[in-house]
Design a protein around this motif. Sequence first.
Motif, short mmCIF file in Angstrom:
data_model
loop_
_atom_site.label_atom_id
_atom_site.label_comp_id
_atom_site.label_asym_id
_atom_site.label_seq_id
_atom_site.Cartn_x
_atom_site.Cartn_y
_atom_site.Cartn_z
N HIS A 1 -52.13 -13.92 48.67
CA HIS A 1 -53.62 -13.72 48.75
C HIS A 1 -53.76 -12.10 50.10
O HIS A 1 -53.57 -11.16 49.75
CB HIS A 1 -54.43 -14.25 48.36
N VAL A 2 -53.44 -13.01 51.00
CA VAL A 2 -53.22 -11.80 52.40
C VAL A 2 -51.71 -11.15 51.83
O VAL A 2 -52.06 -9.70 52.82
CB VAL A 2 -53.05 -12.99 53.60
N ALA A 3 -50.91 -11.63 51.62
CA ALA A 3 -49.46 -10.35 51.81
C ALA A 3 -49.96 -9.08 50.75
O ALA A 3 -49.54 -8.13 51.11
CB ALA A 3 -48.36 -10.97 51.49
N ALA A 4 -50.85 -9.50 49.44
CA ALA A 4 -51.11 -8.83 48.48
C ALA A 4 -51.93 -7.40 49.05
O ALA A 4 -51.94 -6.40 48.57
CB ALA A 4 -51.79 -9.73 47.50
N LEU B 1 -51.29 -3.28 50.02
CA LEU B 1 -52.44 -1.94 50.27
C LEU B 1 -51.70 -0.85 51.07
O LEU B 1 -52.26 0.29 51.02
CB LEU B 1 -54.07 -2.63 49.36
N VAL B 2 -51.39 -1.10 51.81
CA VAL B 2 -51.15 -0.75 53.20
C VAL B 2 -49.66 -0.16 53.88
O VAL B 2 -49.70 0.77 53.85
CB VAL B 2 -51.86 -1.86 54.44
N THR B 3 -48.67 -1.25 53.15
CA THR B 3 -47.35 -0.66 53.64
C THR B 3 -46.51 -0.79 52.66
O THR B 3 -45.75 -0.11 52.65
CB THR B 3 -47.33 -2.48 54.18
N ASP B 4 -47.09 -0.72 51.02
CA ASP B 4 -46.75 -0.61 50.24
C ASP B 4 -46.66 -0.02 49.29
O ASP B 4 -47.09 -0.51 47.95
CB ASP B 4 -46.08 -1.74 49.39
N ARG C 1 -57.91 0.39 47.45
CA ARG C 1 -57.41 0.97 47.95
C ARG C 1 -57.80 2.81 47.22
O ARG C 1 -57.56 2.86 46.45
CB ARG C 1 -55.67 1.04 48.37
N ALA C 2 -58.72 3.11 48.21
CA ALA C 2 -59.04 4.08 47.33
C ALA C 2 -58.97 5.27 48.34
O ALA C 2 -59.85 5.12 49.94
CB ALA C 2 -60.69 4.26 46.70
N ASP C 3 -58.73 6.90 48.64
CA ASP C 3 -59.56 7.89 49.62
C ASP C 3 -58.62 6.98 51.01
O ASP C 3 -59.72 7.63 51.88
CB ASP C 3 -61.00 8.07 49.06
#
Length: 334
Positions: A293-296, A300-303, A320-322
């Motif tokens: 869950h943490v990796a997913a 959102l930040v790294t990939d 993730r938005a804006d």
Amino acid sequence: MGAGHPAQADCRRGVRAALEGMPPGSLALAAVSGGGDSLALAAALAAEGAAHDVTVGAIIVDHGLQEESTDVALLAAQQCADLGLAPVAVVPVEVTATGEGLEAAARDARYGALAETAAAMGEEHPAHVVLLGHTRDDQAEQVLLGLARGSGARSLAGMPVLTVREGTPFARPLLHLPRETTHAACAAWSLTPWTDPMNEDAAFARVRARTALVDLEAALGPGIADALTRSADLLRDDADLLDELAAEAAPEGGGAGVAVTDLTGLAPALRSRVWRRLLLAAGAPTGSLTAGHVAACDRLVTDWHGQGPLHLPGDLRVVRADGRVTITPAGRGQ
């Protein structure tokens, strides 16, 4: 109460270390299930209390999960009283299985009852502590379960010797001893342990872990439990340091979410812990939140390539938005 058998002396030394430094007149309570580990703990506590000027008692939690549970609780209470422990309380609890399973629900109910009862009993004492009968074998099983879940260092660090729940300190003075020592101590003290049939039910992951440890010892040789607990001790130190650093590095969350730029500059080992802190603060259940869950969330930040919202335990939605990441209950907004 004597300590003629080496197993009795081992249990007493563990309890002695837990009691050292407590103010005179403090209250130390053994959490007793009626099994061999907790009865050995109770006997050791009864033997050590007077030398430390500490009031010693016991709490027996009746989970009501088996027909004979009340009889088992009363027998455990009688054995504690016969050992000289006072006060002794039997506390019934209602266990309702949740999404995390029956074991987790029973554990939460047990800790809640222990903390509440200890706090009430300890009102007239300068300090109180609840002693738990977990052994080295319990620790090894905990670490093995963490390995099976693919968890990080915190999960693999196992159970700490001292922890605090709901304001009540909990100590595990027998965590360095094998289960065979506590059972030998029970025999030496002429105690009658109860054998929980749930400990033989392979439907529970912990029972399967216990069986797996026996198989591993047979295949790889003795010492597996010791090796797992040593690894847990080392990882706990590492995890404690990383958690402190993550607490310092964690950005402020809130309704507006967290800026992606506040996360991208963190080292991966810290960022994963920051994610976990954010998710737990938003209401994710500890036992259900996995490294996956943490990796997913981290992707959102790294990939980031426009992937949709993530749905996580605790009915959470991570979006993730804006240039920001927000964590909200699935039914609220977004």
